[in-house]
Design a protein around this motif. Structure first.
Motif, mmCIF file in Angstrom:
data_model
loop_
_atom_site.group_PDB
_atom_site.id
_atom_site.type_symbol
_atom_site.label_atom_id
_atom_site.label_comp_id
_atom_site.label_asym_id
_atom_site.label_seq_id
_atom_site.Cartn_x
_atom_site.Cartn_y
_atom_site.Cartn_z
ATOM 1 N N LYS A 304 36.000 42.055 5.226
ATOM 2 C CA LYS A 304 36.976 41.383 4.362
ATOM 3 C C LYS A 304 37.925 40.487 5.169
ATOM 4 O O LYS A 304 39.103 40.350 4.844
ATOM 5 C CB LYS A 304 37.792 42.428 3.593
ATOM 6 N N VAL A 305 37.407 39.870 6.205
ATOM 7 C CA VAL A 305 38.239 39.095 7.132
ATOM 8 C C VAL A 305 38.699 37.787 6.483
ATOM 9 O O VAL A 305 37.929 37.092 5.819
ATOM 10 C CB VAL A 305 37.466 38.787 8.423
ATOM 11 N N ARG A 306 39.972 37.459 6.706
ATOM 12 C CA ARG A 306 40.521 36.174 6.300
ATOM 13 C C ARG A 306 41.229 35.526 7.488
ATOM 14 O O ARG A 306 41.728 36.222 8.367
ATOM 15 C CB ARG A 306 41.512 36.333 5.141
ATOM 16 N N TYR A 307 41.272 34.204 7.461
ATOM 17 C CA TYR A 307 41.907 33.460 8.547
ATOM 18 C C TYR A 307 43.074 32.633 8.017
ATOM 19 O O TYR A 307 43.064 32.164 6.874
ATOM 20 C CB TYR A 307 40.896 32.521 9.224
ATOM 21 N N ALA A 308 44.078 32.441 8.875
ATOM 22 C CA ALA A 308 45.212 31.567 8.558
ATOM 23 C C ALA A 308 45.748 31.000 9.860
ATOM 24 O O ALA A 308 45.636 31.631 10.921
ATOM 25 C CB ALA A 308 46.321 32.328 7.832
ATOM 26 N N LEU A 309 46.310 29.803 9.809
ATOM 27 C CA LEU A 309 46.969 29.252 10.984
ATOM 28 C C LEU A 309 48.253 30.039 11.241
ATOM 29 O O LEU A 309 48.956 30.410 10.307
ATOM 30 C CB LEU A 309 47.307 27.768 10.791
ATOM 31 N N SER A 310 48.542 30.288 12.498
ATOM 32 C CA SER A 310 49.718 31.082 12.852
ATOM 33 C C SER A 310 50.991 30.250 12.907
ATOM 34 O O SER A 310 52.079 30.806 13.010
ATOM 35 C CB SER A 310 49.502 31.767 14.208
ATOM 36 N N ASP A 311 50.882 28.937 12.833
ATOM 37 C CA ASP A 311 52.009 28.018 12.993
ATOM 38 C C ASP A 311 52.232 27.262 11.686
ATOM 39 O O ASP A 311 51.323 26.603 11.182
ATOM 40 C CB ASP A 311 51.701 27.047 14.138
ATOM 41 N N CYS A 312 53.448 27.341 11.141
ATOM 42 C CA CYS A 312 53.736 26.674 9.863
ATOM 43 C C CYS A 312 53.556 25.165 9.957
ATOM 44 O O CYS A 312 52.926 24.550 9.092
ATOM 45 C CB CYS A 312 55.167 26.986 9.413
ATOM 46 N N PHE A 313 54.129 24.560 11.007
ATOM 47 C CA PHE A 313 54.028 23.101 11.095
ATOM 48 C C PHE A 313 52.579 22.646 11.190
ATOM 49 O O PHE A 313 52.172 21.675 10.538
ATOM 50 C CB PHE A 313 54.813 22.545 12.285
ATOM 51 N N LEU A 314 51.781 23.324 12.007
ATOM 52 C CA LEU A 314 50.378 22.924 12.142
ATOM 53 C C LEU A 314 49.628 23.119 10.835
ATOM 54 O O LEU A 314 48.727 22.338 10.512
ATOM 55 C CB LEU A 314 49.715 23.697 13.280
ATOM 56 N N THR A 315 49.981 24.157 10.078
ATOM 57 C CA THR A 315 49.387 24.320 8.749
ATOM 58 C C THR A 315 49.691 23.091 7.900
ATOM 59 O O THR A 315 48.800 22.515 7.248
ATOM 60 C CB THR A 315 49.946 25.576 8.057
ATOM 61 N N PHE A 316 50.927 22.664 7.912
ATOM 62 C CA PHE A 316 51.352 21.502 7.137
ATOM 63 C C PHE A 316 50.667 20.238 7.649
ATOM 64 O O PHE A 316 50.189 19.406 6.860
ATOM 65 C CB PHE A 316 52.877 21.351 7.246
#
Length: 438
Positions: A304-316
Protein backbone atom coordinates in the motif's frame (compact mmCIF):
# COMPACT_ATOMS: atom_id res chain seq x y z
CA UNK A 1 13.04 40.40 7.02
CA UNK A 2 14.59 40.19 10.47
CA UNK A 3 16.31 37.06 11.72
CA UNK A 4 13.87 34.53 13.19
CA UNK A 5 14.21 31.32 15.22
CA UNK A 6 17.34 29.11 15.18
CA UNK A 7 17.79 29.42 18.95
CA UNK A 8 19.09 25.88 19.43
CA UNK A 9 21.40 26.10 16.40
CA UNK A 10 22.81 29.42 17.60
CA UNK A 11 23.40 27.95 21.05
CA UNK A 12 25.32 25.06 19.51
CA UNK A 13 27.47 27.42 17.42
CA UNK A 14 28.21 29.58 20.45
CA UNK A 15 29.23 26.51 22.47
CA UNK A 16 31.57 25.40 19.67
CA UNK A 17 33.00 28.91 19.44
CA UNK A 18 33.94 28.78 23.15
CA UNK A 19 35.57 25.38 22.65
CA UNK A 20 37.57 26.69 19.68
CA UNK A 21 39.34 29.17 21.95
CA UNK A 22 41.22 26.17 23.36
CA UNK A 23 41.56 24.02 20.24
CA UNK A 24 40.32 24.26 16.65
CA UNK A 25 36.78 23.05 15.99
CA UNK A 26 35.05 22.09 12.74
CA UNK A 27 31.28 22.43 12.28
CA UNK A 28 29.41 21.26 9.17
CA UNK A 29 26.11 22.89 8.21
CA UNK A 30 23.95 21.11 5.65
CA UNK A 31 20.55 21.88 4.21
CA UNK A 32 18.74 22.73 1.00
CA UNK A 33 19.46 25.98 -0.79
CA UNK A 34 17.77 29.09 0.65
CA UNK A 35 17.44 27.58 4.13
CA UNK A 36 19.63 30.20 5.81
CA UNK A 37 22.97 28.46 6.35
CA UNK A 38 25.10 31.51 5.49
CA UNK A 39 23.11 33.88 7.69
CA UNK A 40 23.30 31.45 10.59
CA UNK A 41 27.05 30.95 10.14
CA UNK A 42 27.95 34.62 10.35
CA UNK A 43 25.81 34.93 13.50
CA UNK A 44 27.96 32.39 15.36
CA UNK A 45 28.86 35.01 17.98
CA UNK A 46 32.45 35.73 16.97
CA UNK A 47 33.62 39.31 16.50
CA UNK A 48 35.88 38.32 13.60
CA UNK A 49 34.43 36.17 10.82
CA UNK A 50 36.19 35.44 7.55
CA UNK A 51 33.85 34.43 4.74
CA UNK A 52 35.14 32.26 1.87
CA UNK A 53 32.62 31.54 -0.88
CA UNK A 54 33.60 28.64 -3.14
CA UNK A 55 32.61 29.87 -6.58
CA UNK A 56 32.99 27.76 -9.69
CA UNK A 57 36.17 29.34 -10.98
CA UNK A 58 39.90 28.69 -11.10
CA UNK A 59 41.61 27.90 -7.81
CA UNK A 60 44.07 30.78 -8.23
CA UNK A 61 41.20 33.25 -8.65
CA UNK A 62 39.47 31.92 -5.55
CA UNK A 63 42.70 32.35 -3.61
CA UNK A 64 42.85 35.99 -4.69
CA UNK A 65 39.37 36.50 -3.21
CA UNK A 66 40.36 34.79 0.02
CA UNK A 67 43.58 36.78 0.38
CA UNK A 68 41.59 40.04 0.05
CA UNK A 69 39.18 38.84 2.73
CA UNK A 70 42.06 38.01 5.08
CA UNK A 71 43.71 41.37 4.56
CA UNK A 72 40.49 43.34 5.01
CA UNK A 73 39.20 41.47 8.07
CA UNK A 74 42.46 40.68 9.87
CA UNK A 75 44.72 43.44 8.59
CA UNK A 76 47.72 41.14 8.24
CA UNK A 77 50.27 40.92 5.42
CA UNK A 78 50.48 37.76 3.30
CA UNK A 79 53.84 37.12 1.69
CA UNK A 80 53.68 36.26 -1.98
CA UNK A 81 50.56 35.36 -3.95
CA UNK A 82 49.08 31.98 -2.95
CA UNK A 83 47.77 30.04 -5.93
CA UNK A 84 46.42 27.01 -4.07
CA UNK A 85 43.83 26.70 -1.36
CA UNK A 86 46.25 24.54 0.58
CA UNK A 87 48.56 27.53 1.03
CA UNK A 88 45.70 29.77 2.15
CA UNK A 89 44.25 27.22 4.58
CA UNK A 90 47.63 26.45 6.15
CA UNK A 91 48.21 30.17 6.63
CA UNK A 92 44.81 30.57 8.30
CA UNK A 93 45.37 27.61 10.61
CA UNK A 94 48.75 28.92 11.72
CA UNK A 95 47.56 32.51 12.08
CA UNK A 96 44.75 31.42 14.40
CA UNK A 97 47.31 30.03 16.85
CA UNK A 98 48.00 33.57 18.02
CA UNK A 99 44.62 35.22 17.34
CA UNK A 100 41.44 33.12 17.35
CA UNK A 101 38.75 33.82 14.76
CA UNK A 102 36.02 32.13 12.72
CA UNK A 103 36.33 30.99 9.12
CA UNK A 104 33.14 30.25 7.17
CA UNK A 105 33.58 28.28 3.93
CA UNK A 106 30.34 28.42 1.96
CA UNK A 107 29.22 26.04 -0.83
CA UNK A 108 32.08 23.79 0.19
CA UNK A 109 31.06 20.98 -2.18
CA UNK A 110 32.08 23.19 -5.14
CA UNK A 111 35.71 22.40 -4.39
CA UNK A 112 34.98 19.13 -6.23
CA UNK A 113 34.81 21.16 -9.44
CA UNK A 114 37.84 23.28 -8.54
CA UNK A 115 40.43 20.75 -7.39
CA UNK A 116 39.58 17.35 -5.91
CA UNK A 117 42.83 17.22 -3.93
CA UNK A 118 41.73 20.13 -1.75
CA UNK A 119 39.92 17.82 0.68
CA UNK A 120 43.09 15.81 1.28
CA UNK A 121 45.06 19.02 1.75
CA UNK A 122 42.55 20.25 4.33
CA UNK A 123 42.72 16.93 6.16
CA UNK A 124 46.52 17.07 6.31
CA UNK A 125 46.72 20.63 7.61
CA UNK A 126 43.80 20.17 9.97
CA UNK A 127 45.35 17.10 11.56
CA UNK A 128 48.77 18.73 11.81
CA UNK A 129 47.70 22.08 13.27
CA UNK A 130 44.33 21.69 15.03
CA UNK A 131 45.80 21.06 18.50
CA UNK A 132 47.64 24.41 18.46
CA UNK A 133 45.18 26.30 16.28
CA UNK A 134 42.21 28.19 17.69
CA UNK A 135 40.22 28.34 14.49
CA UNK A 136 36.44 28.08 14.57
CA UNK A 137 35.85 26.50 11.15
CA UNK A 138 32.26 26.45 9.85
CA UNK A 139 31.69 24.60 6.58
CA UNK A 140 28.37 24.82 4.78
CA UNK A 141 27.01 23.30 1.60
CA UNK A 142 23.68 23.00 -0.16
CA UNK A 143 24.17 19.98 -2.44
CA UNK A 144 23.09 17.53 0.24
CA UNK A 145 24.30 14.35 -1.47
CA UNK A 146 27.81 15.69 -2.03
CA UNK A 147 28.13 17.07 1.50
CA UNK A 148 27.02 13.73 2.96
CA UNK A 149 29.62 11.95 0.84
CA UNK A 150 32.45 14.35 1.76
CA UNK A 151 31.89 14.10 5.52
CA UNK A 152 30.13 10.76 6.08
CA UNK A 153 31.79 8.38 3.62
CA UNK A 154 34.55 6.65 5.59
CA UNK A 155 36.74 6.50 2.48
CA UNK A 156 36.76 10.31 2.15
CA UNK A 157 39.63 12.36 3.67
CA UNK A 158 37.37 14.49 5.87
CA UNK A 159 35.40 11.61 7.34
CA UNK A 160 35.22 11.93 11.12
CA UNK A 161 36.83 15.39 11.24
CA UNK A 162 33.70 17.44 12.02
CA UNK A 163 32.99 18.00 15.72
CA UNK A 164 29.40 19.10 15.00
CA UNK A 165 27.08 18.41 12.06
CA UNK A 166 23.76 20.19 11.70
CA UNK A 167 21.08 19.92 9.03
CA UNK A 168 18.95 23.05 8.94
CA UNK A 169 15.20 22.64 8.54
CA UNK A 170 12.54 25.13 7.42
CA UNK A 171 10.73 27.28 9.97
CA UNK A 172 8.30 25.48 12.25
CA UNK A 173 4.57 26.12 11.93
CA UNK A 174 4.57 28.35 15.02
CA UNK A 175 7.45 30.46 13.72
CA UNK A 176 5.79 30.82 10.32
CA UNK A 177 2.63 32.08 12.03
CA UNK A 178 4.68 34.55 14.07
CA UNK A 179 6.41 35.91 10.96
CA UNK A 180 3.16 36.37 9.03
CA UNK A 181 1.56 38.06 12.05
CA UNK A 182 4.49 40.51 12.22
CA UNK A 183 3.90 41.52 8.61
CA UNK A 184 0.10 41.28 8.65
CA UNK A 185 -1.58 41.13 12.08
CA UNK A 186 -4.96 40.67 10.37
CA UNK A 187 -3.94 37.64 8.30
CA UNK A 188 -6.48 34.91 7.60
CA UNK A 189 -6.06 31.15 7.67
CA UNK A 190 -6.14 31.21 3.86
CA UNK A 191 -3.18 33.60 3.88
CA UNK A 192 -1.25 31.34 6.24
CA UNK A 193 -2.00 28.24 4.18
CA UNK A 194 -0.85 29.98 0.98
CA UNK A 195 2.41 31.07 2.62
CA UNK A 196 3.04 27.53 3.83
CA UNK A 197 2.01 25.93 0.53
CA UNK A 198 4.39 28.08 -1.50
CA UNK A 199 7.38 28.34 0.85
CA UNK A 200 7.15 25.38 3.21
CA UNK A 201 8.78 27.69 5.75
CA UNK A 202 12.02 28.11 3.76
CA UNK A 203 13.34 31.51 4.95
CA UNK A 204 14.40 32.95 1.58
CA UNK A 205 11.03 32.25 -0.03
CA UNK A 206 9.19 33.69 2.96
CA UNK A 207 11.32 36.83 2.74
CA UNK A 208 10.76 37.15 -1.02
CA UNK A 209 7.01 37.34 -0.52
CA UNK A 210 6.63 39.24 2.73
CA UNK A 211 9.33 41.85 2.24
CA UNK A 212 7.47 42.95 -0.89
CA UNK A 213 4.21 43.23 1.02
CA UNK A 214 2.62 40.08 -0.42
CA UNK A 215 0.83 39.02 2.77
CA UNK A 216 -2.53 37.91 1.35
CA UNK A 217 -3.21 34.69 -0.53
CA UNK A 218 -4.06 36.24 -3.90
CA UNK A 219 -1.03 38.55 -3.73
CA UNK A 220 1.27 35.61 -3.01
CA UNK A 221 -0.08 33.56 -5.89
CA UNK A 222 0.18 36.50 -8.29
CA UNK A 223 3.78 37.18 -7.23
CA UNK A 224 4.88 33.74 -8.43
CA UNK A 225 4.48 34.63 -12.10
CA UNK A 226 5.56 38.26 -12.05
CA UNK A 227 8.11 39.18 -14.69
CA UNK A 228 11.60 38.13 -13.51
CA UNK A 229 10.12 36.22 -10.59
CA UNK A 230 12.90 34.16 -8.95
CA UNK A 231 10.38 31.38 -8.35
CA UNK A 232 10.09 30.54 -12.06
CA UNK A 233 13.40 28.68 -12.43
CA UNK A 234 14.06 27.97 -8.77
CA UNK A 235 13.30 24.24 -8.81
CA UNK A 236 15.59 23.69 -11.76
CA UNK A 237 18.36 25.74 -10.14
CA UNK A 238 18.13 23.70 -6.94
CA UNK A 239 18.10 20.22 -8.46
CA UNK A 240 19.89 20.30 -11.79
CA UNK A 241 23.28 19.81 -10.16
CA UNK A 242 21.99 17.06 -7.87
CA UNK A 243 20.55 14.97 -10.73
CA UNK A 244 23.08 15.62 -13.49
CA UNK A 245 22.31 14.11 -16.91
CA UNK A 246 19.41 12.01 -15.54
CA UNK A 247 17.45 15.10 -14.54
CA UNK A 248 14.74 14.66 -17.22
CA UNK A 249 13.65 11.28 -15.83
CA UNK A 250 13.79 12.51 -12.23
CA UNK A 251 11.89 15.69 -13.10
CA UNK A 252 9.19 13.68 -14.90
CA UNK A 253 8.69 11.41 -11.90
CA UNK A 254 8.54 14.36 -9.51
CA UNK A 255 6.01 16.13 -11.73
CA UNK A 256 3.75 13.05 -11.61
CA UNK A 257 3.96 12.86 -7.82
CA UNK A 258 3.37 16.60 -7.41
CA UNK A 259 0.32 16.31 -9.65
CA UNK A 260 -1.29 13.75 -7.33
CA UNK A 261 -0.12 10.38 -8.65
CA UNK A 262 0.73 8.58 -5.43
CA UNK A 263 1.67 5.00 -6.38
CA UNK A 264 4.39 3.49 -8.50
CA UNK A 265 1.81 1.97 -10.82
CA UNK A 266 0.12 5.32 -11.42
CA UNK A 267 3.44 6.98 -12.19
CA UNK A 268 4.54 4.20 -14.53
CA UNK A 269 1.25 4.34 -16.41
CA UNK A 270 1.54 8.11 -16.82
CA UNK A 271 5.13 7.93 -18.09
CA UNK A 272 4.78 4.71 -20.07
CA UNK A 273 7.86 3.47 -18.24
CA UNK A 274 7.93 0.38 -16.03
CA UNK A 275 11.54 0.86 -14.94
CA UNK A 276 11.27 3.71 -12.46
CA UNK A 277 11.94 1.63 -9.33
CA UNK A 278 15.66 2.53 -9.05
CA UNK A 279 14.82 6.23 -9.53
CA UNK A 280 12.23 6.13 -6.75
CA UNK A 281 14.73 4.48 -4.42
CA UNK A 282 17.39 7.13 -5.10
CA UNK A 283 14.88 9.97 -4.76
CA UNK A 284 13.93 8.64 -1.32
CA UNK A 285 17.14 7.24 0.15
CA UNK A 286 19.88 9.24 -1.57
CA UNK A 287 18.40 12.60 -2.51
CA UNK A 288 15.82 12.73 0.32
CA UNK A 289 13.36 14.50 -2.00
CA UNK A 290 10.41 12.11 -1.71
CA UNK A 291 8.86 10.24 1.19
CA UNK A 292 7.47 6.74 0.94
CA UNK A 293 4.55 6.23 3.28
CA UNK A 294 2.38 3.34 4.43
CA UNK A 295 -0.90 3.30 6.34
CA UNK A 296 -0.34 3.59 10.07
CA UNK A 297 0.56 0.19 11.56
CA UNK A 298 0.90 -1.43 8.12
CA UNK A 299 3.64 -4.04 7.76
CA UNK A 300 6.91 -2.97 6.15
CA UNK A 301 6.37 -5.30 3.19
CA UNK A 302 2.87 -3.93 2.54
CA UNK A 303 2.07 -3.01 -1.07
CA UNK A 304 0.00 0.00 0.00
CA UNK A 305 2.95 2.32 -0.65
CA UNK A 306 2.36 5.96 -1.55
CA UNK A 307 4.84 8.65 -2.51
CA UNK A 308 4.92 12.41 -1.88
CA UNK A 309 7.52 15.14 -2.28
CA UNK A 310 9.05 16.05 1.07
CA UNK A 311 9.44 19.75 0.17
CA UNK A 312 6.41 22.06 -0.13
CA UNK A 313 8.02 24.49 -2.55
CA UNK A 314 9.23 21.72 -4.87
CA UNK A 315 5.75 20.21 -4.80
CA UNK A 316 4.38 23.57 -5.91
CA UNK A 317 7.12 24.11 -8.50
CA UNK A 318 6.75 20.72 -10.19
CA UNK A 319 2.96 20.92 -10.05
CA UNK A 320 2.90 24.22 -11.92
CA UNK A 321 6.19 25.57 -13.28
CA UNK A 322 7.69 22.36 -14.64
CA UNK A 323 4.41 20.76 -15.66
CA UNK A 324 3.62 23.85 -17.73
CA UNK A 325 7.18 24.59 -18.80
CA UNK A 326 5.99 25.32 -22.35
CA UNK A 327 4.23 28.39 -20.98
CA UNK A 328 7.37 29.42 -19.11
CA UNK A 329 9.57 29.02 -22.17
CA UNK A 330 7.11 31.06 -24.26
CA UNK A 331 6.92 33.73 -21.54
CA UNK A 332 3.17 33.15 -21.26
CA UNK A 333 3.31 33.94 -17.56
CA UNK A 334 -0.17 35.44 -17.42
CA UNK A 335 -1.61 32.14 -18.64
CA UNK A 336 0.44 30.24 -16.07
CA UNK A 337 -0.75 32.61 -13.36
CA UNK A 338 -4.36 31.90 -14.34
CA UNK A 339 -3.69 28.14 -14.11
CA UNK A 340 -2.16 28.54 -10.65
CA UNK A 341 -5.19 30.48 -9.43
CA UNK A 342 -7.55 27.95 -11.03
CA UNK A 343 -5.85 24.83 -9.64
CA UNK A 344 -4.46 26.13 -6.35
CA UNK A 345 -7.28 24.54 -4.37
CA UNK A 346 -6.21 21.08 -5.54
CA UNK A 347 -2.80 21.66 -3.97
CA UNK A 348 -3.86 23.56 -0.86
CA UNK A 349 -5.95 20.67 0.49
CA UNK A 350 -2.92 18.40 0.47
CA UNK A 351 -0.81 21.19 1.98
CA UNK A 352 -3.28 21.66 4.81
CA UNK A 353 -2.94 17.96 5.61
CA UNK A 354 0.84 18.36 5.62
CA UNK A 355 0.57 21.39 7.93
CA UNK A 356 -1.31 19.43 10.60
CA UNK A 357 1.01 16.41 10.30
CA UNK A 358 4.01 18.70 10.80
CA UNK A 359 2.38 20.58 13.67
CA UNK A 360 1.77 17.39 15.64
CA UNK A 361 5.24 16.04 14.82
CA UNK A 362 6.85 19.23 16.10
CA UNK A 363 5.50 18.50 19.56
CA UNK A 364 7.81 15.49 19.76
CA UNK A 365 5.43 13.14 21.53
CA UNK A 366 3.14 11.66 18.90
CA UNK A 367 3.15 8.98 16.23
CA UNK A 368 1.48 10.67 13.25
CA UNK A 369 0.16 9.05 10.10
CA UNK A 370 -2.72 8.32 7.75
CA UNK A 371 -4.66 5.20 6.88
CA UNK A 372 -6.10 3.81 3.65
CA UNK A 373 -7.24 0.44 2.43
CA UNK A 374 -5.76 -1.45 -0.51
CA UNK A 375 -8.14 0.05 -3.07
CA UNK A 376 -7.95 3.54 -1.62
CA UNK A 377 -11.74 3.73 -1.27
CA UNK A 378 -11.64 4.19 2.51
CA UNK A 379 -9.14 6.73 3.78
CA UNK A 380 -8.42 8.59 7.01
CA UNK A 381 -6.68 11.94 6.68
CA UNK A 382 -4.87 12.05 10.02
CA UNK A 383 -4.25 9.75 12.97
CA UNK A 384 -2.33 10.99 16.01
CA UNK A 385 -1.20 8.46 18.61
CA UNK A 386 0.19 9.17 22.07
CA UNK A 387 1.98 5.87 22.88
CA UNK A 388 2.58 6.85 26.51
CA UNK A 389 -0.99 7.82 27.36
CA UNK A 390 -2.29 5.07 25.03
CA UNK A 391 -4.66 7.47 23.29
CA UNK A 392 -5.39 8.10 19.62
CA UNK A 393 -7.11 10.97 17.83
CA UNK A 394 -8.59 10.23 14.43
CA UNK A 395 -9.32 13.33 12.36
CA UNK A 396 -11.07 14.17 9.15
CA UNK A 397 -9.65 17.28 7.50
CA UNK A 398 -11.99 19.72 5.78
CA UNK A 399 -10.98 23.20 4.65
CA UNK A 400 -14.46 24.34 5.65
CA UNK A 401 -15.41 22.85 9.01
CA UNK A 402 -19.16 22.91 8.29
CA UNK A 403 -18.66 20.16 5.68
CA UNK A 404 -17.73 17.64 8.37
CA UNK A 405 -20.36 14.98 8.98
CA UNK A 406 -19.70 13.12 12.22
CA UNK A 407 -22.09 10.26 11.48
CA UNK A 408 -20.44 9.43 8.16
CA UNK A 409 -16.99 9.76 9.67
CA UNK A 410 -17.85 7.36 12.50
CA UNK A 411 -18.62 4.72 9.89
CA UNK A 412 -15.19 5.21 8.31
CA UNK A 413 -13.49 5.04 11.71
CA UNK A 414 -15.34 1.82 12.55
CA UNK A 415 -13.97 0.29 9.36
CA UNK A 416 -10.44 1.36 10.27
CA UNK A 417 -10.70 -0.02 13.79
CA UNK A 418 -12.02 -3.29 12.42
CA UNK A 419 -8.88 -3.68 10.30
CA UNK A 420 -6.33 -2.19 12.73
CA UNK A 421 -6.09 -4.11 16.03
CA UNK A 422 -3.34 -1.79 17.29
CA UNK A 423 -5.81 1.11 17.41
CA UNK A 424 -8.43 -0.96 19.23
CA UNK A 425 -6.03 -1.22 22.17
CA UNK A 426 -6.08 2.57 22.60
CA UNK A 427 -8.58 5.10 23.86
CA UNK A 428 -9.83 6.53 20.56
CA UNK A 429 -11.23 10.04 20.02
CA UNK A 430 -12.60 11.35 16.74
CA UNK A 431 -13.04 14.83 15.34
CA UNK A 432 -12.29 17.20 12.49
CA UNK A 433 -9.74 19.91 11.74
CA UNK A 434 -10.23 22.78 9.32
CA UNK A 435 -8.56 25.96 8.12
CA UNK A 436 -9.67 27.74 11.28
CA UNK A 437 -7.67 25.28 13.40
CA UNK A 438 -4.39 26.26 11.74
Amino acid sequence: MKFYDRESELQTLQNVLRQSKREARMTVLMGRRRIGKTELSIRCGDETVLYFFVGKKAEALLCQDYVREIREKLNVPILGTPNTFSEVFKFVMQLSESRPFTLVIDEFQNFLKVNTTIFSDIQRDWDLHKSKSRLNLIISGSVFTLMKKIFEDYEEPLFGRAHEKMTLQPFTTDVLKQILADFNPEYTSEDLLALYSITGGVPWYVSLLLDKGHTHRDEMLAALTEENSPFINEGRNILIEEFGTDYVTYFSILTCIASGLKTRGEIENELGNSNIGPYLVKLEDYYKIINKSLPLYAKENSKKVRYALSDCFLTFWFRFFYKYQALVENKALKALGDIIKRDYSSVSGFMMERWFVQKFQEQGRYIVGKWWDRRGDNEIDLIVVDPIAKEAWIYELKKQGYRYCEEEFREKVANVLNQTPELRKLSVHIGSLSLEDM
